[in-house]
Design a protein around this motif. Sequence first.
Motif, mmCIF file in Angstrom:
data_model
loop_
_atom_site.group_PDB
_atom_site.id
_atom_site.type_symbol
_atom_site.label_atom_id
_atom_site.label_comp_id
_atom_site.label_asym_id
_atom_site.label_seq_id
_atom_site.Cartn_x
_atom_site.Cartn_y
_atom_site.Cartn_z
ATOM 1 N N LEU A 327 0.808 -1.225 0.000
ATOM 2 C CA LEU A 327 0.000 0.000 0.000
ATOM 3 C C LEU A 327 0.835 1.266 0.000
ATOM 4 O O LEU A 327 0.389 2.308 -0.509
ATOM 5 C CB LEU A 327 -0.930 -0.003 1.215
ATOM 6 C CG LEU A 327 -2.110 -0.971 1.150
ATOM 7 C CD1 LEU A 327 -2.898 -0.938 2.450
ATOM 8 C CD2 LEU A 327 -3.022 -0.647 -0.022
ATOM 9 N N GLY A 361 -5.236 -7.427 -2.062
ATOM 10 C CA GLY A 361 -6.165 -6.428 -2.562
ATOM 11 C C GLY A 361 -6.026 -6.196 -4.048
ATOM 12 O O GLY A 361 -5.144 -6.737 -4.725
ATOM 13 N N TRP A 365 -9.074 -0.825 -7.639
ATOM 14 C CA TRP A 365 -10.259 -0.493 -6.871
ATOM 15 C C TRP A 365 -9.907 0.245 -5.584
ATOM 16 O O TRP A 365 -10.621 1.180 -5.179
ATOM 17 C CB TRP A 365 -11.036 -1.768 -6.540
ATOM 18 C CG TRP A 365 -11.807 -2.301 -7.709
ATOM 19 C CD1 TRP A 365 -11.544 -3.419 -8.420
ATOM 20 C CD2 TRP A 365 -12.952 -1.698 -8.317
ATOM 21 N NE1 TRP A 365 -12.467 -3.575 -9.436
ATOM 22 C CE2 TRP A 365 -13.353 -2.536 -9.386
ATOM 23 C CE3 TRP A 365 -13.700 -0.552 -8.059
ATOM 24 C CZ2 TRP A 365 -14.454 -2.248 -10.196
ATOM 25 C CZ3 TRP A 365 -14.796 -0.269 -8.860
ATOM 26 C CH2 TRP A 365 -15.164 -1.109 -9.912
ATOM 27 N N LEU A 366 -8.836 -0.135 -4.917
ATOM 28 C CA LEU A 366 -8.436 0.595 -3.707
ATOM 29 C C LEU A 366 -8.020 2.021 -4.060
ATOM 30 O O LEU A 366 -8.271 2.962 -3.287
ATOM 31 C CB LEU A 366 -7.288 -0.141 -3.007
ATOM 32 C CG LEU A 366 -7.683 -1.441 -2.288
ATOM 33 C CD1 LEU A 366 -6.455 -2.110 -1.707
ATOM 34 C CD2 LEU A 366 -8.695 -1.141 -1.169
ATOM 35 N N LYS A 367 -7.394 2.177 -5.198
ATOM 36 C CA LYS A 367 -7.029 3.535 -5.642
ATOM 37 C C LYS A 367 -8.283 4.371 -5.888
ATOM 38 O O LYS A 367 -8.330 5.563 -5.538
ATOM 39 C CB LYS A 367 -6.195 3.433 -6.923
ATOM 40 C CG LYS A 367 -5.631 4.761 -7.392
ATOM 41 C CD LYS A 367 -4.720 4.555 -8.597
ATOM 42 C CE LYS A 367 -4.157 5.890 -9.059
ATOM 43 N NZ LYS A 367 -3.265 5.720 -10.247
ATOM 44 N N VAL A 446 -14.300 -1.353 -0.028
ATOM 45 C CA VAL A 446 -13.626 -1.840 1.177
ATOM 46 C C VAL A 446 -14.240 -3.158 1.648
ATOM 47 O O VAL A 446 -13.521 -4.093 2.038
ATOM 48 C CB VAL A 446 -13.682 -0.763 2.281
ATOM 49 C CG1 VAL A 446 -13.116 -1.310 3.585
ATOM 50 C CG2 VAL A 446 -12.903 0.464 1.854
ATOM 51 N N HIS A 449 -13.123 -6.159 -0.126
ATOM 52 C CA HIS A 449 -11.791 -6.605 0.314
ATOM 53 C C HIS A 449 -11.835 -7.224 1.713
ATOM 54 O O HIS A 449 -10.781 -7.560 2.263
ATOM 55 C CB HIS A 449 -10.812 -5.431 0.318
ATOM 56 C CG HIS A 449 -10.350 -5.034 -1.056
ATOM 57 N ND1 HIS A 449 -11.132 -4.308 -1.920
ATOM 58 C CD2 HIS A 449 -9.180 -5.281 -1.714
ATOM 59 C CE1 HIS A 449 -10.475 -4.104 -3.052
ATOM 60 N NE2 HIS A 449 -9.291 -4.680 -2.960
ATOM 61 N N LEU A 467 -9.939 3.526 6.580
ATOM 62 C CA LEU A 467 -10.155 2.238 5.928
ATOM 63 C C LEU A 467 -9.334 1.189 6.669
ATOM 64 O O LEU A 467 -8.114 1.338 6.831
ATOM 65 C CB LEU A 467 -9.726 2.284 4.459
ATOM 66 C CG LEU A 467 -10.266 3.443 3.603
ATOM 67 C CD1 LEU A 467 -9.808 3.277 2.163
ATOM 68 C CD2 LEU A 467 -11.776 3.512 3.679
ATOM 69 N N LEU A 469 -8.176 -2.668 6.517
ATOM 70 C CA LEU A 469 -8.075 -3.812 5.625
ATOM 71 C C LEU A 469 -7.337 -4.951 6.316
ATOM 72 O O LEU A 469 -6.316 -4.716 6.963
ATOM 73 C CB LEU A 469 -7.326 -3.420 4.341
ATOM 74 C CG LEU A 469 -7.957 -2.266 3.549
ATOM 75 C CD1 LEU A 469 -7.040 -1.825 2.436
ATOM 76 C CD2 LEU A 469 -9.313 -2.700 2.994
#
Length: 479
Positions: A327, A361, A365-367, A446, A449, A467, A469
């Motif tokens: 990340l 992840g 999509w997280l971006k 989120v 994931h 968030l 994770l």
Amino acid sequence: MNSLGRLIRKTALMLVGGLLLAFSLLIYIGGETLMNRYVDRRLLELAETLGRIIEQRPELIRNAGGELVALGQNGRSQEEQHELREASHTVRVLSVEGQLVWKGSDVVPRPPVIPTLLDQVARGETVFDLVHLQDGSPIRRVSIPVSKGGEIRYVLQAEESLHYAQETLRGLAILLMIGSGAIMLIAWAGSVWIARMVLTPIEQLSRRAETMSEADLGERLVLDSPFREFHRLTHAFNAMMDRFQKSCRSQRRFVDYAAHEMQTPLTVLQGNLEVTLQKARTTAEYRDALIGNLEQVEKLITLARSLLTLTKVTGDRPPVRLEPLLLQPLVEDLLAELALLAEDRRVTLTCDAAAVPPISGDAQWLKQALINLLDNSLRYTPPGGKVIVRLRHVEGRVEIAVRDTGHGIEPEHLPHLFEHFYRTDKARARDSGGTGLGLAIVKGIVEAHGGTVAVETKVGMGSEFTLRLPIPTRETVEV
């Protein structure tokens, strides 16, 4: 298609029938074996008794005119007379060569004795065999040696008809057939009762499900059944109805909100076109009208894209490809891309990223989730404010926190903050181009994931979205 009730009845009958067949065969074979053993033992005792008498008094054979029982008149006891009388109807005495020495008066002619049997008896063995008369009647026979002076002189054969034994076995077979038939009838009636007990609640559930309409989604099923499994089934059905009702409400509200959001730009487009076409316009006026319509089209495109994204991430199978992901580089690259936007809005954008372990992840999509959070923070943070992104490893999870120094969020908005199309300031959000779907998309990404999203805010001091994770364990990675 097979019926469950028919399957229950068929299975019960097959099971009971198989068990009865095995039990009946066991009883019949066991009874036949015991009967044969009883006959053999009785014959052997009879033959051995008479054999001892002959060994002790061999002159009985020589003096017996026709019936061995007549010997009992010369001073024999009543017991001996009874034994000899009993034996006289079922006994033959042969020489070791097979010649008939004596036979009872009721003994009918027999087939010749085979030499093999005589050889076995001559060696001192006791031989059992089965003889069939001319009329087909079965006779059980035992042959034993009779000695004199330590030498085998006679072969004594005691016989008994198996007619009564076969009649007894035939009666046993009939009794087993009648009993098995009665048990099969009882089993069939019992299987019908069990099938009715089992299937009645399921039939009620099926009928209720077939007749249920959208207007009945608020009703719940109640089954009057004493079985724990049906209570569990009822609870599961009602829980499914709760989820279905909630999903229908959410879908209906989603459609209503989407239609409402689209109605405004479409109305503006229609109004601009109607006004423009009412009279002749200059080139500049047409250009201004087209620019205004283009802005409304862009809003519609943005809304459509947001709706498609939300539909994907909140569906049953989100298009998320989970792979080992670091990340820290992702967050740093994203902040570098948004630096110009922050500078344009005169907001200080900083990063406080600590070293964290990789997660499982989807980078794209997280971006997207982080872009939505940062866009909100930059939009609602006044010039001169700050937006800080922190990356931490906390208790087996990775936390990404986005904190701003904006106005903050009023407490009454917090329960609805992640709902579709919800805006804390609707007028200002529409003017800024917001769709009200950004935070709902963040939550969907989120949760896809396996993580959670939370918010902490205080009016006048800003907000912080976090968030959380999960970090994959070794077992998860192996799976």
